[in-house]
Design a protein around this motif. Structure first.
Motif, short mmCIF file in Angstrom:
data_model
loop_
_atom_site.label_atom_id
_atom_site.label_comp_id
_atom_site.label_asym_id
_atom_site.label_seq_id
_atom_site.Cartn_x
_atom_site.Cartn_y
_atom_site.Cartn_z
N LEU A 95 -28.94 115.39 -81.06
CA LEU A 95 -29.48 115.03 -79.75
C LEU A 95 -28.52 114.16 -78.94
N ARG A 96 -27.80 113.24 -79.57
CA ARG A 96 -26.94 112.32 -78.84
C ARG A 96 -25.91 113.01 -77.95
N PRO A 97 -25.15 114.02 -78.46
CA PRO A 97 -24.19 114.70 -77.57
C PRO A 97 -24.87 115.38 -76.38
N ALA B 161 -8.07 106.51 -84.70
CA ALA B 161 -9.07 107.14 -85.56
C ALA B 161 -10.05 108.01 -84.77
N PRO B 162 -9.53 108.96 -83.96
CA PRO B 162 -10.46 109.80 -83.20
C PRO B 162 -11.20 110.78 -84.11
N HIS B 163 -12.48 110.96 -83.85
CA HIS B 163 -13.30 111.92 -84.58
C HIS B 163 -14.09 112.74 -83.57
N PRO B 164 -14.08 114.05 -83.66
CA PRO B 164 -14.82 114.89 -82.70
C PRO B 164 -16.32 114.92 -83.03
N ASP B 165 -16.95 113.74 -82.92
CA ASP B 165 -18.36 113.65 -83.29
C ASP B 165 -19.26 113.16 -82.16
N GLY B 166 -18.73 113.06 -80.95
CA GLY B 166 -19.54 112.60 -79.83
C GLY B 166 -19.64 111.10 -79.73
N GLN B 167 -19.07 110.37 -80.69
CA GLN B 167 -19.06 108.91 -80.67
C GLN B 167 -17.70 108.43 -80.17
N GLU C 20 -16.69 111.03 -72.53
CA GLU C 20 -15.41 111.11 -73.22
C GLU C 20 -14.46 111.95 -72.38
N GLY C 21 -13.20 111.55 -72.31
CA GLY C 21 -12.24 112.28 -71.52
C GLY C 21 -11.31 113.12 -72.35
#
Length: 187
Positions: free
Chosen positions: A7-9, A68-74, A166-167
């Motif tokens: 739901l968050r994204p 430490a980028p993670h493609p998790d919407g955070q 996020e950009g």
């Protein structure tokens, strides 16, 4: 809490669209300090920004930036995101702008403000004013594809809940250049 990850994204995307629409609909001031400087300012009720009265001020001291980028919407260090950034001279005013996330300080994200203005032309003036900039190039964080610069000697604390969108993820080699400049500037 699996449903929150899903739901968050979706909620973030909806909020981004609302903010974009509101930004387009908000007229720029026609007088006052903001107009003379060519930037839109806002006095945001501090409780609404997530930084509000509880904003502890800018981070001061040595910093070892982390990637430490993670493609998790955070929002994660190494990513460029949009958020409300308080002005250095008056934390009760600020503007929505892109920032490069470079670390954490307790519950806060640590960020460097970005600018599409070319500070190479006025580098001596910027240095005299105590502002140090590093070129990072262009990316998806700027809809017009303009090259950006990161200010490496002001580290802003950002509440993760105030990130508007996020950009992009900054390339590791470019992040390493910025990190070296931050370490040199914050010693």
């Amino acid at each position: 809490m699996q449903w929150q990850r899903v739901l968050r994204p979706l909620v973030q995307t909806a909020v981004r669209e609302v903010v974009r629409a509101a930004t387009r609909a908000t007229p720029r001031p026609k007088h006052g300090r903001a107009h003379r400087r060519g930037r839109a300012t806002s006095t945001v009720p501090r409780g609404d920004t997530g930084q509000g009265a509880g904003y502890p001020g800018d981070f001061v001291g040595p910093l070892t930036p982390t990637y430490a980028p993670h493609p998790d919407g955070q929002p994660d260090p190494g990513e460029i995101v949009w958020t409300w950034v308080p002005y250095e001279e008056d934390h009760s005013q600020g503007k929505d702008r892109p920032v490069l996330l470079v670390g954490r300080d307790g519950p806060w994200l640590l960020a460097l403000q970005l600018s599409s203005q070319d500070h190479d032309r006025d580098e001596d003036q910027e240095r005299r004013a105590g502002r140090l900039w590093v070129d990072i190039g262009s990316g998806a964080w700027d809809s017009r594809g303009r090259p950006s610069e990161a200010r490496v000697n002001r580290i802003i604390r950002v509440d993760p809940d105030t990130v508007r969108r996020e950009g992009a993820v900054l390339a590791k080699d470019r992040f390493d250049e910025v990190a070296a400049a931050v370490r040199a500037a914050t010693g």
